[in-house]
Design an enzyme around this catalytic site. Structure first.
Site, short mmCIF file in Angstrom:
data_model
loop_
_atom_site.label_atom_id
_atom_site.label_comp_id
_atom_site.label_asym_id
_atom_site.label_seq_id
_atom_site.Cartn_x
_atom_site.Cartn_y
_atom_site.Cartn_z
N SER A 140 -38.65 3.94 28.27
CA SER A 140 -39.52 3.93 27.09
C SER A 140 -40.07 2.55 26.74
O SER A 140 -39.44 1.52 27.03
CB SER A 140 -38.77 4.47 25.88
OG SER A 140 -38.71 5.87 26.00
N ASN A 171 -39.46 13.53 27.67
CA ASN A 171 -38.69 13.18 26.47
C ASN A 171 -39.51 12.23 25.59
O ASN A 171 -40.60 12.64 25.17
CB ASN A 171 -37.24 12.78 26.76
CG ASN A 171 -37.02 11.71 27.81
OD1 ASN A 171 -37.16 11.96 28.98
ND2 ASN A 171 -36.63 10.52 27.40
N ASP A 172 -39.04 11.04 25.33
CA ASP A 172 -39.61 10.21 24.26
C ASP A 172 -41.15 10.02 24.30
O ASP A 172 -41.71 9.77 25.37
CB ASP A 172 -39.07 8.77 24.34
CG ASP A 172 -37.58 8.70 24.53
OD1 ASP A 172 -36.92 9.75 24.57
OD2 ASP A 172 -37.07 7.57 24.65
N TRP A 192 -31.11 15.71 23.24
CA TRP A 192 -30.36 15.55 24.49
C TRP A 192 -29.24 16.59 24.57
O TRP A 192 -28.63 16.93 23.57
CB TRP A 192 -29.74 14.15 24.58
CG TRP A 192 -30.76 13.09 24.84
CD1 TRP A 192 -31.19 12.13 23.97
CD2 TRP A 192 -31.49 12.88 26.06
NE1 TRP A 192 -32.14 11.35 24.57
CE2 TRP A 192 -32.34 11.78 25.85
CE3 TRP A 192 -31.51 13.53 27.31
CZ2 TRP A 192 -33.20 11.29 26.83
CZ3 TRP A 192 -32.37 13.05 28.29
CH2 TRP A 192 -33.20 11.94 28.04
N TRP A 199 -40.40 18.04 33.01
CA TRP A 199 -39.64 17.47 31.90
C TRP A 199 -40.36 16.34 31.17
O TRP A 199 -40.93 15.47 31.81
CB TRP A 199 -38.32 16.92 32.45
CG TRP A 199 -37.55 16.08 31.48
CD1 TRP A 199 -37.72 14.76 31.22
CD2 TRP A 199 -36.48 16.52 30.63
NE1 TRP A 199 -36.82 14.34 30.25
CE2 TRP A 199 -36.04 15.41 29.89
CE3 TRP A 199 -35.82 17.76 30.44
CZ2 TRP A 199 -35.00 15.47 28.97
CZ3 TRP A 199 -34.78 17.81 29.52
CH2 TRP A 199 -34.38 16.68 28.79
N GLN A 251 -42.19 9.87 28.26
CA GLN A 251 -41.22 9.85 29.35
C GLN A 251 -41.36 11.15 30.11
O GLN A 251 -41.29 12.24 29.51
CB GLN A 251 -39.80 9.72 28.78
CG GLN A 251 -39.51 8.36 28.20
CD GLN A 251 -39.31 7.33 29.30
OE1 GLN A 251 -38.24 7.26 29.89
NE2 GLN A 251 -40.31 6.52 29.57
N TRP A 269 -34.31 15.80 33.31
CA TRP A 269 -34.51 14.35 33.29
C TRP A 269 -34.24 13.78 34.68
O TRP A 269 -33.37 14.28 35.40
CB TRP A 269 -33.57 13.74 32.25
CG TRP A 269 -33.82 12.30 31.99
CD1 TRP A 269 -34.78 11.78 31.18
CD2 TRP A 269 -33.10 11.20 32.53
NE1 TRP A 269 -34.71 10.41 31.20
CE2 TRP A 269 -33.69 10.03 32.02
CE3 TRP A 269 -32.02 11.07 33.41
CZ2 TRP A 269 -33.23 8.75 32.34
CZ3 TRP A 269 -31.56 9.80 33.74
CH2 TRP A 269 -32.16 8.66 33.20
N ARG A 303 -33.17 -2.09 26.19
CA ARG A 303 -34.35 -1.27 26.52
C ARG A 303 -35.23 -0.90 25.32
O ARG A 303 -34.89 -1.14 24.19
CB ARG A 303 -33.89 0.02 27.21
CG ARG A 303 -32.96 0.90 26.40
CD ARG A 303 -32.68 2.20 27.16
NE ARG A 303 -31.66 3.00 26.53
CZ ARG A 303 -30.36 2.94 26.82
NH1 ARG A 303 -29.92 2.09 27.72
NH2 ARG A 303 -29.50 3.72 26.19
N ASP A 304 -36.34 -0.24 25.66
CA ASP A 304 -37.28 0.37 24.72
C ASP A 304 -38.04 -0.67 23.90
O ASP A 304 -38.00 -0.67 22.66
CB ASP A 304 -36.55 1.36 23.78
CG ASP A 304 -35.72 2.38 24.55
OD1 ASP A 304 -36.02 2.60 25.73
OD2 ASP A 304 -34.77 2.94 23.97
C1 FRU Z 1 -34.14 7.82 24.43
C2 FRU Z 1 -33.97 7.20 25.80
C3 FRU Z 1 -34.42 5.74 25.82
C4 FRU Z 1 -34.78 5.52 27.26
C5 FRU Z 1 -35.36 6.84 27.65
C6 FRU Z 1 -35.11 7.24 29.07
O1 FRU Z 1 -34.22 9.20 24.44
O2 FRU Z 1 -32.64 7.32 26.22
O3 FRU Z 1 -33.47 4.84 25.32
O4 FRU Z 1 -35.67 4.47 27.44
O5 FRU Z 1 -34.80 7.81 26.79
O6 FRU Z 1 -35.83 8.38 29.43
#
Ligand code: FRU
Length: 493
Positions: free
Chosen positions: A103, A42-43, A302, A40, A59, A67, A166-167
């Site tokens: 992230s 993601n970001d 998502w 998997w 990610q 996830w 976060r992020d």
């Molecule tokens: C966005 C998110 C971020 C977080 C990450 C977790 O898609 O939800 O806010 O840091 O993915 O994987």
């Protein structure tokens, strides 16, 4: 470094590498996009050009196609086109990030590549019971990263901020470091701004922007803030916006504000969506050595069905796109010029012809198409391109002359989620230009030089490979149309 931590990184690496050998030839495996070796992603995270090379992190959950506790995967490239997988960069391990390295971004400091990310810890089995803190990891070689002993470098929440914190996106301006963070308060998204002189001690400046009760969502993820063409652009990925007509139709959005930032704060215009397709989220940008503002997004959404999970992988990043701010305050996204390197032989060339009904032009699953249509000379009500056509399948890009709308129809694309998306396209000189990148399970459409962009995943059968131009209710005038077969950058050479 702690030997148990090194072992954790190696385990992840080995597990995914072995699985890659089993899944690398599955039919929807992307040929020229960044995807994980297996399992998997993601970001996009930590985008940077470091010592001349482009680095992209993401990610990553290296153990299953879902996830889970987040790691950071890593690829690099010298040309933004040909990518190479590198060892897993970060693994969840310490008390402050044991449930995930979420992230974040990357900067260069004193010759080192520094990652700034969110450490995530769950307190209970409830997504709102969590602790999120900001952490740092450094590398001298751009490959192996060591977490700073002083981590977390930011853990106190400002008054009113929720624990969804976060992020971090960090950048340097006038010898100072700045950071924006995603947050929420009373179920309204906001972005917090911080400043630091050493990346270690962070001072809270204030709220950069927030949802003041409009349809702007309950949480703003993945903020990014930069100057472009004389204005300040704030990118956010809000969760919880309601659909309004053809806007905000996905579960979550990525979009932006344009404004002015000075001592009295950030004054900005209304929120605009960046991409009108089905699969585009959590975007991040960086400035490269040529001074271009480049963007990558997660090319999925998502909670969507992802048919490649049965093949042992899920998730990909978009192609790199260059951003430009138009005088009317619209952000334009264009595929970077370097992508022309992917072109192999031409699969079709048309000049100055009229089409009525349907014409098959080419076959292929990894193609670039560039078509210019003259609207003045077109009598058809609707026209466009169909791709991944088979006996029952097709993915259709339709332009409606009357409504001046572009439609991406994946109702008959094959497996996976369906639905159409539509968006207005401004035309110049009465022309419509479509620039399309088709990969084995994705389509990215750039209309009129990036004025309207649509990004979606599609999962057609391997036998569905026809490309057609079509017109209904009259004829379409094709000024020019070119199709190229594209290189599979992941194929063993
Ligand atoms: C966005 C998110 C971020 C977080 C990450 C977790 O898609 O939800 O806010 O840091 O993915 O994987």
């Amino acid at each position: 470094m702690n030997p148990d931590y090194l072992q954790k990184l190696e385990e992840a690496e080995k597990f995914a590498a072995e699985k890659y050998e089993r899944i690398k030839h599955t039919p929807h495996r992307l040929g020229f996009h960044i995807t994980p070796p297996a399992n998997w992603i993601n970001d996009p995270n930590g985008l940077i050009q470091y010592k001349g090379e482009y680095h992209v992190f993401y990610q990553y959950h290296p153990f299953i196609e879902e996830w889970g506790p987040m790691y950071w995967g890593h690829v690099k490239s010298s040309d933004l086109v040909h990518w190479k997988h590198l060892p897993v960069a970060l693994a969840p391990f310490e008390d402050y990030d044991k449930d995930g390295c979420f992230s974040g971004s990357a900067v260069e400091e004193k010759g080192e590549l520094v990652l700034i990310y969110t450490g995530n810890v769950w307190l209970k089995n409830d997504p709102n019971e969590l602790i999120q803190v900001q952490c740092i990891a450094r590398s001298k070689d751009g490959i192996h990263f060591e977490k700073d002993k002083a981590n977390p470098v930011l853990k106190e929440l400002p008054i009113g901020a929720s624990n969804h914190f976060r992020d971090p996106k960090v950048w340097k301006e006038n010898d100072k470091w700045y950071m924006v963070l995603g947050n929420k308060e009373s179920e309204k998204g906001k972005v917090l701004l911080y400043q630091s002189s050493d990346l270690m001690q962070w001072d809270y400046i204030g709220i950069l922007a927030e949802n003041k009760g409009e349809n702007l969502g309950f949480m703003w993820e993945c903020p990014d803030f930069f100057k472009l063409d004389g204005k300040h652009v704030l990118l956010i990925s809000p969760e919880g916006m309601e659909a309004e007509g053809e806007n905000y139709r996905n579960l979550k959005q990525s979009g932006y504000f344009v404004g002015e930032f000075n001592d009295s704060g950030y004054r900005h215009g209304h929120f605009q969506e960046l991409d009108k397709g089905h699969d585009f989220y959590a975007v991040q940008t960086f400035e490269d050595e040529q001074g271009r503002r480049l963007l990558f997004g997660w090319m999925d959404m998502w909670e969507q069905e992802m048919p490649t999970k049965k093949d042992g992988w899920a998730g990909a990043l978009t192609l790199p796109r260059e951003l430009e701010l138009r005088a009317d305050g619209k952000l334009i996204m264009k595929p970077v010029k370097e992508l022309e390197k992917l072109r192999m032989d031409q699969a079709a060339v048309l000049e100055e012809i009229f089409v009525e009904g349907e014409n098959t032009l080419a076959f292929g699953e990894m193609l670039e198409m560039k078509a210019e249509f003259s609207l003045t000379e077109t009598s058809a009500e609707e026209f466009g391109l169909k791709m991944r056509c088979g006996e029952t399948e097709e993915t259709v890009i339709i332009y409606n002359k009357l409504s001046r709308k572009l439609v991406l129809d994946r109702e008959k694309s094959g497996a996976g989620p369906k639905e159409v998306r539509s968006a207005a396209v401004k035309t110049v000189d009465d022309k419509l230009v479509l620039h399309i990148y088709l990969d084995r399970s994705s389509i990215e459409v750039f209309a009129n030089g990036g004025e309207t962009v649509m990004t979606s995943r599609i999962y057609p059968g391997i036998e569905s490979q026809g490309v057609k131009v079509f017109a209904t209710g009259g004829k379409v005038k094709v000024n020019s149309l070119r199709i190229w077969n594209l290189e599979d950058i992941w194929a063993e050479k």
